[in-house]
Design a protein around this motif. Structure first.
Motif, mmCIF file in Angstrom:
data_model
loop_
_atom_site.group_PDB
_atom_site.id
_atom_site.type_symbol
_atom_site.label_atom_id
_atom_site.label_comp_id
_atom_site.label_asym_id
_atom_site.label_seq_id
_atom_site.Cartn_x
_atom_site.Cartn_y
_atom_site.Cartn_z
ATOM 1 N N UNK A 105 0.853 -1.154 -0.004
ATOM 2 C CA UNK A 105 -0.046 0.082 -0.002
ATOM 3 C C UNK A 105 0.848 1.174 0.079
ATOM 4 N N UNK A 106 0.155 2.421 -0.520
ATOM 5 C CA UNK A 106 1.002 3.756 -0.618
ATOM 6 C C UNK A 106 0.927 4.382 0.761
ATOM 7 N N UNK A 107 1.942 4.751 1.494
ATOM 8 C CA UNK A 107 1.610 5.508 2.628
ATOM 9 C C UNK A 107 1.472 6.885 2.463
ATOM 10 N N UNK A 108 2.623 7.421 1.495
ATOM 11 C CA UNK A 108 2.574 8.881 1.139
ATOM 12 C C UNK A 108 3.450 9.104 0.075
ATOM 13 N N UNK A 109 3.401 10.278 -0.691
ATOM 14 C CA UNK A 109 4.174 10.768 -1.725
ATOM 15 C C UNK A 109 4.376 12.078 -1.493
ATOM 16 N N UNK A 110 5.819 12.252 -1.352
ATOM 17 C CA UNK A 110 6.369 13.619 -0.656
ATOM 18 C C UNK A 110 7.018 14.370 -1.772
ATOM 19 N N UNK A 111 6.976 15.591 -1.775
ATOM 20 C CA UNK A 111 7.781 16.551 -2.926
ATOM 21 C C UNK A 111 9.341 16.294 -2.483
ATOM 22 N N UNK A 112 10.195 15.809 -3.257
ATOM 23 C CA UNK A 112 11.771 15.491 -2.826
ATOM 24 C C UNK A 112 12.403 16.562 -2.437
ATOM 25 N N UNK A 113 12.015 17.754 -2.996
ATOM 26 C CA UNK A 113 12.689 19.053 -2.585
ATOM 27 C C UNK A 113 12.248 19.641 -1.040
ATOM 28 N N UNK A 114 10.789 19.557 -0.894
ATOM 29 C CA UNK A 114 10.408 20.183 0.402
ATOM 30 C C UNK A 114 10.142 19.309 1.425
ATOM 31 N N UNK A 115 9.881 17.848 0.989
ATOM 32 C CA UNK A 115 9.561 16.755 1.835
ATOM 33 C C UNK A 115 8.006 16.912 2.474
ATOM 34 N N UNK A 116 7.124 17.768 1.808
ATOM 35 C CA UNK A 116 6.076 17.936 1.957
ATOM 36 C C UNK A 116 5.039 17.061 1.045
ATOM 37 N N UNK A 117 3.857 16.659 1.570
ATOM 38 C CA UNK A 117 2.964 15.611 0.872
ATOM 39 C C UNK A 117 2.599 16.369 -0.392
ATOM 40 N N UNK A 118 2.537 15.661 -1.472
ATOM 41 C CA UNK A 118 1.907 16.103 -2.535
ATOM 42 C C UNK A 118 0.679 15.585 -2.710
ATOM 43 N N UNK A 119 -0.397 16.757 -2.487
ATOM 44 C CA UNK A 119 -1.964 16.238 -2.364
ATOM 45 C C UNK A 119 -2.560 15.956 -3.645
ATOM 46 N N UNK A 120 -1.911 16.401 -4.854
ATOM 47 C CA UNK A 120 -2.226 15.968 -6.269
ATOM 48 C C UNK A 120 -2.433 14.816 -6.374
ATOM 49 N N UNK A 121 -1.506 13.805 -5.838
ATOM 50 C CA UNK A 121 -1.493 12.307 -6.003
ATOM 51 C C UNK A 121 -2.695 11.616 -5.519
ATOM 52 N N UNK A 122 -3.494 12.450 -4.524
ATOM 53 C CA UNK A 122 -4.421 11.995 -3.759
ATOM 54 C C UNK A 122 -5.666 12.382 -4.163
ATOM 55 N N UNK A 123 -5.902 13.169 -5.139
ATOM 56 C CA UNK A 123 -7.290 13.520 -5.623
ATOM 57 C C UNK A 123 -7.496 12.820 -6.837
ATOM 58 N N UNK A 126 1.981 18.222 -10.510
ATOM 59 C CA UNK A 126 2.880 19.118 -11.150
ATOM 60 C C UNK A 126 4.381 18.283 -11.795
ATOM 61 N N UNK A 127 4.851 18.814 -12.702
ATOM 62 C CA UNK A 127 6.124 18.199 -13.019
ATOM 63 C C UNK A 127 7.237 18.614 -11.670
ATOM 64 N N UNK A 128 7.864 17.398 -11.452
ATOM 65 C CA UNK A 128 8.992 17.431 -10.238
ATOM 66 C C UNK A 128 9.126 15.854 -10.048
ATOM 67 N N UNK A 129 9.851 15.834 -8.787
ATOM 68 C CA UNK A 129 10.435 14.504 -8.339
ATOM 69 C C UNK A 129 9.939 14.348 -6.994
ATOM 70 N N UNK A 130 9.423 13.082 -6.824
ATOM 71 C CA UNK A 130 8.695 12.889 -5.501
ATOM 72 C C UNK A 130 9.119 11.565 -5.017
ATOM 73 N N UNK A 131 9.258 11.482 -3.719
ATOM 74 C CA UNK A 131 9.625 10.375 -2.928
ATOM 75 C C UNK A 131 8.424 9.340 -2.481
#
Length: 352
Positions: free
Chosen positions: A65-83, A136-141
């Motif tokens: 299961x997916x726990x979280x997807x975080x912006x690699x630069x800021x460490x914050x959760x990327x809400x776009x993945x969960x909408x 958004x374009x970018x890198x995510x953890x």
């Protein structure tokens, strides 16, 4: 003594067999579960499935299961993945060789709400949906949880997700035409006819493309062909190229509907990528071949001096040749594409 020796050896082998058959503990869960790719690259708005986790000898069955997807630069959760967003999905497998009408295609499709990224829980395969268009374009953890009969573990930053803008379309070769003498069918070629002059401008030695996309339009490719002065050829001038007792591919081969108009040929397609990936491994792949007969052609320009990008000049051959055109394109996102092809040829006046 010999008997005692044999007995000792037999006992040793028996002990070794039992030791070798010792049952491995069920439910081992490695700390080193990972993906084969890092980063995992996906294009916005393009469906893609990625190979599952490498379990490192962990014992199945798994529940991933997916726990979280975080912006690699800021460490914050990327809400776009969960909408979730509404996307078109196939209820049954699309077959471009038999699904040749809109009714057949629509019977296999439906609208569903989908997240941009889903994980197949038994394998850990990552499924990027068309809803990634809203990410958004970018890198995510990517943070996962993996569970098996022994327990569960969390894996933070198990891989990087790289979301990038897709190429709306791609050329798979330099577009070009060659000449055919209408009197005897012999070919005439000039140097550099298959060479790119400027890829960034979609310009080869004798053919130039301009492609525009309307993302909100229906799934259509509108093909228009012009001469060197900007005069458009009638749609009916773009004929199929003979090959023995049959014809080579055109865009009509890949479309479920083709309409010839006064100044274009319109191809309706079921889904992007177009042509469908099915055709990649079929004879001639997705290459398209057209023939414009000599009744339309007044003259042809050919490269005389070739030294791009510094100098390129042309000469004119006034003979009315048949043009045999070849190009190959991929269209990666849905929508309406206006594909304008400009040839270094002149159209005979008054021929429609």
């Amino acid at each position: 003594m010999k008997n005692l020796y044999k007995i000792a050896v037999s006992c040793f082998l028996l002990i070794a067999v039992f030791a070798g058959c010792k049952k491995v503990e069920v439910g081992y869960l490695s700390d080193n579960i990972r993906y084969g790719s890092n980063p995992v690259v996906a294009d916005r708005g393009v469906f893609k499935i990625v190979t599952g986790i490498i379990p490192d000898n962990s014992t199945p069955p798994f529940k991933v299961t997916i726990l979280n997807i975080r912006n690699k630069a800021t460490g914050k959760r990327e809400e776009a993945f969960f909408k979730p967003s509404e996307v078109t999905v196939w209820k049954e497998k699309y077959d471009p060789t038999t699904d040749t009408t809109l009714a057949l295609i629509e019977a296999k499709r439906a609208k569903e709400m989908k997240l941009p990224l889903e994980v197949i829980e038994k394998s850990g395969q990552l499924m990027f949906t068309q809803a990634t268009e809203n990410v958004p374009v970018g890198e995510y953890l990517l943070d996962l949880e993996v569970e098996n009969p022994k327990g569960k573990k969390q894996y933070e930053g198990v891989t990087t997700l790289q979301i990038k803008d897709p190429l709306f379309f791609e050329h798979i070769n330099a577009p070009y035409f060659i000449l055919v003498n209408p009197s005897d069918g012999s070919s005439k070629r000039y140097p550099h006819d298959v060479d790119w002059f400027d890829i960034s401008k979609q310009q080869s030695a004798n053919t130039t493309f301009k492609v525009t996309r309307d993302a909100e339009g229906p799934n259509q490719i509108i093909l228009k062909v012009y001469d060197k002065n900007g005069a458009v050829f009638p749609g009916k001038a773009l004929e199929r190229r003979p090959s023995g007792d049959t014809f080579l591919n055109t865009m009509a081969t890949f479309a479920y509907k083709t309409t010839v108009t006064e100044n274009s040929v319109i191809h309706d397609y079921a889904q992007a990528r177009f042509p469908d990936v099915y055709w990649d491994n079929i004879g001639n792949g997705i290459l398209c071949y057209y023939r414009i007969y000599d009744k339309y052609i007044e003259s042809v320009d050919f490269v005389d001096v070739w030294n791009p990008p510094y100098k390129i000049t042309y000469k004119t051959d006034p003979n009315p040749y048949i043009l045999q055109i070849r190009f190959g394109m991929k269209f990666n996102l849905p929508g309406t594409y206006l594909v304008e092809m400009h040839l270094t040829a002149t159209k005979k006046p008054g021929v429609n």
